[in-house]
Design a protein around this motif. Sequence first.
Motif, PDB file in Angstrom:
ATOM      1  N   LEU A 110      36.527  -1.326 -38.509  1.00  0.00           N
ATOM      2  CA  LEU A 110      37.883  -1.770 -38.696  1.00  0.00           C
ATOM      3  C   LEU A 110      38.892  -0.858 -37.941  1.00  0.00           C
ATOM      4  N   SER A 111      40.036  -1.479 -37.357  1.00  0.00           N
ATOM      5  CA  SER A 111      41.033  -0.939 -36.535  1.00  0.00           C
ATOM      6  C   SER A 111      42.236  -1.654 -36.873  1.00  0.00           C
ATOM      7  N   PHE A 137      41.492   6.126 -34.428  1.00  0.00           N
ATOM      8  CA  PHE A 137      41.867   4.867 -34.538  1.00  0.00           C
ATOM      9  C   PHE A 137      41.119   4.019 -35.198  1.00  0.00           C
ATOM     10  N   SER A 138      39.739   4.061 -35.876  1.00  0.00           N
ATOM     11  CA  SER A 138      39.020   2.939 -36.373  1.00  0.00           C
ATOM     12  C   SER A 138      38.088   3.424 -37.227  1.00  0.00           C
ATOM     13  N   ALA A 181      38.548  -6.598 -37.861  1.00  0.00           N
ATOM     14  CA  ALA A 181      37.275  -6.064 -38.112  1.00  0.00           C
ATOM     15  C   ALA A 181      36.332  -6.806 -36.888  1.00  0.00           C
ATOM     16  N   GLN A 182      35.311  -5.796 -36.299  1.00  0.00           N
ATOM     17  CA  GLN A 182      34.838  -6.173 -35.192  1.00  0.00           C
ATOM     18  C   GLN A 182      33.186  -5.734 -35.843  1.00  0.00           C
ATOM     19  N   TYR A 200      44.221   6.262 -38.247  1.00  0.00           N
ATOM     20  CA  TYR A 200      43.082   6.408 -38.642  1.00  0.00           C
ATOM     21  C   TYR A 200      43.477   6.635 -40.566  1.00  0.00           C
ATOM     22  N   ILE A 201      44.296   7.465 -40.683  1.00  0.00           N
ATOM     23  CA  ILE A 201      44.874   7.845 -41.939  1.00  0.00           C
ATOM     24  C   ILE A 201      45.614   6.585 -42.408  1.00  0.00           C
ATOM     25  N   ALA A 202      46.349   5.695 -41.649  1.00  0.00           N
ATOM     26  CA  ALA A 202      47.005   4.558 -42.195  1.00  0.00           C
ATOM     27  C   ALA A 202      45.803   3.684 -42.542  1.00  0.00           C
TER      28      ALA A 202
END
Length: 261
Positions: free
Chosen positions: A173-174, A137-138, A164-165, A89-91
Amino acid sequence: MKSNIHLMVFTDLDGTLIDHDTYRWDAAQEALSALGSAAAGVVLASSKTAAEVGALRAELGLQQWPAIVENGAGVLPPHVCDTPDNAPYIALRRALDKAPEALRHLFRGFGDATTAEVAEMTGLPLRDARLAKQRAFSEPGQWSGTDTQKAEFLIYLQNNDVTAQQGGRFLTLSFGGNKADQMRKIIAAYQPQHTIALGDAPNDVQMLKTAEFGVVIANPHRPPLPPLKGEATGHIIRTKAAGPSGWNAAILDLLKRLEPR
């Protein structure tokens, strides 16, 4: 460790196992008890965070099974209550913040909002909004730009390995992964003889298609899913009742069909 269990069930939460209006699952209790008696695995699969799903999984008594979280961007292992390492998540936030400013300010993610603002965005009570912000994660968010600007934003994301979903309310985003991807990994690990997947939304379709039996749960609050390949052969079925009532009826019916002979 492979357990070779008879049946494993993968289920969406909101609008599926959980009632859209009341957020209750009582109407599915009979089927949940039957699954417990049959020693079936029940894997919760949701866009919710590990903190949100972990609390519900404990309430349902399903801690011994993994759970698919953040729309398939990650998995909460069995018997784990803590939020997973949030390095992804940080990335992700770092990649998002490097987007051109003309595009970046048009996307307002949960990380850009206070708990009170997330509660307003989602309709969740403050306690639940706080859990929804504990992401690993997202990043869900609201897009306020034009379709042309959104296309540019999506190209930037793609060039930075971010997927992106688009859901009903949020653009999420993930770094990849969806419910079906995680489902396949769990099936490979546990090797169940039979699988059932239940859901009500477009982001559940691949999961429904991956299972031996897919169940489209009726949801009067959204347009119905289009006809899916497999319905003609009974591989995918639709419920008449909505939410946990439909879930309950479908599971009880399928349990009779899958009873060991």
